[in-house]
Design an enzyme around this catalytic site. Sequence first.
Site, PDB file in Angstrom:
ATOM      1  N   HIS A 192      -0.119  -6.304   9.586  1.00 55.68           N
ATOM      2  CA  HIS A 192       0.336  -5.912  10.920  1.00 55.68           C
ATOM      3  C   HIS A 192       0.379  -7.089  11.892  1.00 55.68           C
ATOM      4  O   HIS A 192       1.419  -7.362  12.512  1.00 55.68           O
ATOM      5  CB  HIS A 192      -0.566  -4.808  11.469  1.00 55.68           C
ATOM      6  CG  HIS A 192      -0.136  -4.300  12.807  1.00 55.68           C
ATOM      7  ND1 HIS A 192       0.900  -3.402  12.967  1.00 55.68           N
ATOM      8  CD2 HIS A 192      -0.590  -4.582  14.052  1.00 55.68           C
ATOM      9  CE1 HIS A 192       1.063  -3.141  14.242  1.00 55.68           C
ATOM     10  NE2 HIS A 192       0.174  -3.835  14.930  1.00 55.68           N
ATOM     11  N   HIS A 234      -8.032  -6.135   7.396  1.00 54.64           N
ATOM     12  CA  HIS A 234      -7.818  -5.136   8.437  1.00 54.64           C
ATOM     13  C   HIS A 234      -8.055  -5.767   9.809  1.00 54.64           C
ATOM     14  O   HIS A 234      -9.167  -6.144  10.159  1.00 54.64           O
ATOM     15  CB  HIS A 234      -8.700  -3.897   8.284  1.00 54.64           C
ATOM     16  CG  HIS A 234      -8.053  -2.662   8.859  1.00 54.64           C
ATOM     17  ND1 HIS A 234      -7.266  -1.812   8.114  1.00 54.64           N
ATOM     18  CD2 HIS A 234      -8.024  -2.165  10.100  1.00 54.64           C
ATOM     19  CE1 HIS A 234      -6.814  -0.834   8.872  1.00 54.64           C
ATOM     20  NE2 HIS A 234      -7.252  -1.035  10.099  1.00 54.64           N
ATOM     21  N   GLU A 246      -2.599  -1.684  -3.147  1.00 55.49           N
ATOM     22  CA  GLU A 246      -3.692  -0.934  -2.547  1.00 55.49           C
ATOM     23  C   GLU A 246      -3.395   0.552  -2.599  1.00 55.49           C
ATOM     24  O   GLU A 246      -2.224   0.955  -2.554  1.00 55.49           O
ATOM     25  CB  GLU A 246      -3.872  -1.323  -1.072  1.00 55.49           C
ATOM     26  CG  GLU A 246      -4.238  -2.760  -0.822  1.00 55.49           C
ATOM     27  CD  GLU A 246      -4.383  -3.052   0.651  1.00 55.49           C
ATOM     28  OE1 GLU A 246      -4.945  -4.110   0.979  1.00 55.49           O
ATOM     29  OE2 GLU A 246      -3.933  -2.235   1.486  1.00 55.49           O
ATOM     30  N   HIS A 290       0.862  -1.188   0.000  1.00 52.12           N
ATOM     31  CA  HIS A 290       0.000   0.000   0.000  1.00 52.12           C
ATOM     32  C   HIS A 290       0.897   1.236   0.000  1.00 52.12           C
ATOM     33  O   HIS A 290       1.174   1.817   1.053  1.00 52.12           O
ATOM     34  CB  HIS A 290      -0.906  -0.009   1.235  1.00 52.12           C
ATOM     35  CG  HIS A 290      -1.973   1.053   1.206  1.00 52.12           C
ATOM     36  ND1 HIS A 290      -3.210   0.867   1.775  1.00 52.12           N
ATOM     37  CD2 HIS A 290      -1.989   2.306   0.687  1.00 52.12           C
ATOM     38  CE1 HIS A 290      -3.934   1.972   1.617  1.00 52.12           C
ATOM     39  NE2 HIS A 290      -3.211   2.848   0.961  1.00 52.12           N
TER      40      HIS A 290
END
Length: 237
Positions: A214, A190, A70, A43
């Site tokens: 993450h 996410h 992204e 991203h």
Amino acid sequence: MTRLSVNVNKIATLRNSRGGNNPDLIQVALDCERFGAQGITVHPRPDERHIKYADVYALKAVIKTEFNIEGNPEGKFIDLVKEIKPHQVTLVPDPPGAITSNAGWNTLKYKDFLRDVIRDFKEEGIRVSLFVDPVEQMVEGAAEAGADRVELYTEPYAKNFLMNKDQAISEYIIAAKKAASLGLGLNAGHDLDLKNLKYLKDNIPNLDEVSIGHALICDALYFGLENTIQMYLKELN
């Protein structure tokens, strides 16, 4: 089968914190593929605070699995994607200073804009996914704008999962069924992790792909990258 695409933004963040090339972003991406990941996600943002535009070109040259880029479809990003021609572009309505993605598209309000952008990308042979909240109308708007897939924004699901997982998943099931009825492919991403991923997959059988960065990179600090990727694949399949 739900594919695992590893978002390597956090590797770039760590590298950039000291300059140089440690950790080596390209090598980590190749290792993710070697350890079983079926895709790599990046991203790039306008300030290049993690993924740099040069990284995207370098990854394109070596990635053998699915490459997913992204970003917010604005000038420089659009030019990058058209030149790279990844397998998939995921359009995210991030303002320039956003720390991370925090909302999906209003596909009704921005339908005309999205339709034009999607058409341009599809003319280049690029599959287009729209990042949306789990709302039937937003999924419908994505289909009307010409998207190939939607990516459901799963932070609310992850946030509420430990309190009431049945309630947390309910609107996602409805949105997933709507996507299937409209012939849209379905991605999710996410805040997905080893605690909540399997329940999402078990309740949404038409889930094509998850993009995880993450949590996966954090888990790799404890379990090692290879073992972590295998743990996530096990949760998915």
